[in-house]
Each structure stands twice: as C-alpha cells, then as structure tokens.
Design an enzyme around this catalytic site. Structure first.
Site, PDB file in Angstrom:
ATOM      1  N   PHE A 151      47.871  36.937  -3.639  1.00 14.71           N
ATOM      2  CA  PHE A 151      47.987  38.296  -4.175  1.00 14.71           C
ATOM      3  C   PHE A 151      48.264  39.250  -3.006  1.00 14.71           C
ATOM      4  CE2 PHE A 151      47.049  42.050  -6.538  1.00 14.71           C
ATOM      5  CZ  PHE A 151      47.075  41.711  -7.883  1.00 14.71           C
ATOM      6  N   ALA A 181      42.001  37.168  -3.864  1.00 20.34           N
ATOM      7  CA  ALA A 181      40.800  37.268  -3.033  1.00 20.34           C
ATOM      8  C   ALA A 181      39.557  36.761  -3.768  1.00 20.34           C
ATOM      9  CB  ALA A 181      40.595  38.714  -2.598  1.00 20.34           C
ATOM     10  N   PHE A 182      39.555  36.908  -5.075  1.00 22.28           N
ATOM     11  CA  PHE A 182      38.402  36.463  -5.859  1.00 22.28           C
ATOM     12  C   PHE A 182      38.161  34.962  -5.700  1.00 22.28           C
ATOM     13  CE2 PHE A 182      36.124  35.669  -9.894  1.00 22.28           C
ATOM     14  CZ  PHE A 182      35.210  36.710  -9.867  1.00 22.28           C
ATOM     15  N   GLU A 183      39.235  34.203  -5.456  1.00 23.02           N
ATOM     16  CA  GLU A 183      39.128  32.735  -5.343  1.00 23.02           C
ATOM     17  C   GLU A 183      38.791  32.265  -3.923  1.00 23.02           C
ATOM     18  OE1 GLU A 183      41.733  34.151  -7.285  1.00 23.02           O
ATOM     19  OE2 GLU A 183      40.490  33.665  -9.014  1.00 23.02           O
ATOM     20  N   ALA A 223      43.979  40.631   0.768  1.00 21.51           N
ATOM     21  CA  ALA A 223      44.216  42.082   0.776  1.00 21.51           C
ATOM     22  C   ALA A 223      43.909  42.628  -0.603  1.00 21.51           C
ATOM     23  CB  ALA A 223      45.675  42.367   1.153  1.00 21.51           C
ATOM     24  N   THR A 276      44.674  48.485  -8.631  1.00 19.95           N
ATOM     25  CA  THR A 276      43.796  47.840  -9.606  1.00 19.95           C
ATOM     26  C   THR A 276      42.603  48.707  -9.969  1.00 19.95           C
ATOM     27  OG1 THR A 276      42.356  45.962 -10.046  1.00 19.95           O
ATOM     28  CG2 THR A 276      42.589  46.604  -7.753  1.00 19.95           C
ATOM     29  N   HIS A 322      40.026  47.172 -11.170  1.00 18.57           N
ATOM     30  CA  HIS A 322      38.846  46.341 -10.881  1.00 18.57           C
ATOM     31  C   HIS A 322      38.726  46.016  -9.389  1.00 18.57           C
ATOM     32  CE1 HIS A 322      41.964  43.337 -11.863  1.00 18.57           C
ATOM     33  NE2 HIS A 322      41.248  42.423 -11.252  1.00 18.57           N
ATOM     34  N   PHE A 341      35.241  37.027   7.182  1.00 20.02           N
ATOM     35  CA  PHE A 341      35.781  37.956   6.172  1.00 20.02           C
ATOM     36  C   PHE A 341      37.020  38.649   6.754  1.00 20.02           C
ATOM     37  CE2 PHE A 341      35.435  42.147   3.895  1.00 20.02           C
ATOM     38  CZ  PHE A 341      35.597  41.665   2.612  1.00 20.02           C
TER      39      PHE A 341
HETATM   40  N1  INI Z   1      43.469  39.930  -5.804  1.00 22.59           N
HETATM   41  C1  INI Z   1      43.679  40.301  -4.525  1.00 22.59           C
HETATM   42  O1  INI Z   1      43.622  39.456  -3.619  1.00 22.59           O
HETATM   43  N2  INI Z   1      43.951  41.603  -4.226  1.00 22.59           N
HETATM   44  C2  INI Z   1      44.022  42.558  -5.184  1.00 22.59           C
HETATM   45  O2  INI Z   1      44.278  43.746  -4.837  1.00 22.59           O
HETATM   46  C3  INI Z   1      43.823  42.186  -6.532  1.00 22.59           C
HETATM   47  N3  INI Z   1      43.963  43.161  -7.586  1.00 22.59           N
HETATM   48  O3  INI Z   1      44.546  44.200  -7.328  1.00 22.59           O
HETATM   49  O4  INI Z   1      43.559  42.911  -8.711  1.00 22.59           O
HETATM   50  C4  INI Z   1      43.540  40.836  -6.832  1.00 22.59           C
HETATM   51  N4  INI Z   1      43.320  40.425  -8.090  1.00 22.59           N
HETATM   52  C5  INI Z   1      43.339  39.038  -8.486  1.00 22.59           C
HETATM   53  C6  INI Z   1      41.989  38.368  -8.280  1.00 22.59           C
HETATM   54  O5  INI Z   1      41.721  38.144  -6.913  1.00 22.59           O
HETATM   55  C7  INI Z   1      41.940  37.000  -8.975  1.00 22.59           C
HETATM   56  O6  INI Z   1      42.948  36.169  -8.446  1.00 22.59           O
HETATM   57  C8  INI Z   1      42.125  37.076 -10.486  1.00 22.59           C
HETATM   58  O7  INI Z   1      41.250  38.017 -11.056  1.00 22.59           O
HETATM   59  C9  INI Z   1      41.868  35.691 -11.148  1.00 22.59           C
HETATM   60  O8  INI Z   1      40.507  35.269 -10.914  1.00 22.59           O
END
Ligand code: INI
Length: 172
Positions: free
Chosen positions: A39, A73-75, A97, A103, A105, A130
């Site tokens: 992302f 980033a969530f993963e 990033a 977003t 969220h 981090f």
């Molecule tokens: N993931 C990022 O790494 N950066 C972001 O700015 C972002 N936004 O904007 O939503 C983002 N979202 C995706 C998230 O990390 C997950 O991949 C997704 O929610 C599936 O679990």
C-alpha cells in the site's frame, strides 16, 4: 542545524564509556528480515531502497537477508511474527506508509500496526523495527523516504543492526 537528538542513528556519537553498552553498526554476522507493505508503494519502494542501501553499507550480505511483501501496514505484524518465530533471523524490519489524507481509518491502521509490531518485539525478544511512516500527506512521506528529512527505511535497518548487536552483548 539539527541538534544531537535529531541526528540519524548512524551519525550519533559512537564512543561508549567504561561500563556502558552500545550496539555496534557492524551487520556482517547478522541475518535481517524485512517486511514491506505494498500500500502506498510509491513511498514504500523508496523506504526499501533506503533499507537496501543500509544493509549494503553495514555489511549484511545478500544471503543473510530476506524481503517479504504484504498488502498493507496492517499485515506487517503477522509476517514479522512469522519471521521472528522461525529462529532464523536476528532482527526484523517493518516498512510501510500510512497517510492520513487517504483514509478515514488512518488511526486504526497506524495504531494497530504500531501496537502489533511492539507486541511481536516484546513477545519474541528480537528487535522488530517500526520503519513505518505515519504522515498527514504524501509530501511529508516523500520528505522522509529519501527526501530532505532522510530515509526511514535506512534508519530502520541501522536501528535493527544496533539493537541486535546490543542484545547479544546484554545477553552475554
Ligand atoms: N495500508 C497502508 O499501509 N497505508 C495506508 O495508508 C492504508 N490506508 O490508507 O488505508 C492502508 N490500508 C490497508 C491496510 O493496511 C490493510 O492492508 C487492509 O485493511 C486489509 O487488512
């Protein structure tokens, strides 16, 4: 002019006094895994470039490093945990990033990513760094990924090497 607290880790004063422990920036005996989020890859590719530069500069050779891509980033914490639990690595570097403008969220993604990475670090006892930018806009992210404010990917690798060497010393 930047004061000492704003210097990159690699620029900081390296001499430790008797009785003090300071991890070296020699990565020649270390194995480092990198996890990078796709992302915002116009930014995360720049972070990864910085990370490669630091791996090269600190002598972490190609056969002692791995790079895994995740969707966002969530993963990052999940794959960081898999690397940490494998027993094959001395440190894990997470790159991502999270940009507020894009977003609603932002707070959940950035917050959970930071918490997850810290959890993996404390649970595993390995440095899990981090290297995730959390910015209000793309311009701020560019400045911190090889722009005028340095490269967080490079800094993250320097931190990983220093912390891995420090922990080896602390643990004797
Ligand atoms: N993931 C990022 O790494 N950066 C972001 O700015 C972002 N936004 O904007 O939503 C983002 N979202 C995706 C998230 O990390 C997950 O991949 C997704 O929610 C599936 O679990």
């Amino acid at each position: 002019m930047r004061d000492a607290t704003h210097r990159l880790p690699s620029e900081q004063h390296r001499a430790s006094r008797p009785g003090e422990l300071l991890g070296s920036h020699d990565g020649s005996a270390l194995r480092i895994a990198v996890v990078c989020a796709r992302f915002n890859d116009e930014i995360t590719l720049r972070l990864l470039d910085g990370a490669y530069e630091a791996l090269y500069r600190l002598n972490v050779s190609g056969d002692r490093r791995a790079v895994a891509w995740v969707p966002g980033a969530f993963e990052l914490p999940l794959v960081a945990r898999a690397f940490a639990r494998s027993g094959k690595w001395d440190a894990v570097v997470c790159l991502g990033a999270v940009i507020r403008g894009e977003t609603s969220h932002y707070d959940f993604v950035a917050g959970e990513c930071a918490r997850g990475i810290q959890d993996v670090q404390l649970d595993s006892g390995l440095p899990v760094v981090f290297g995730v930018l959390t910015t209000d806009n793309v311009e701020q992210a560019v400045e911190r990924s090889g722009g005028r404010l340095g490269n967080k990917g490079d800094e993250a690798v320097v931190t990983a090497v220093e912390m891995a060497n420090l922990l080896a010393e602390v643990r004797g």
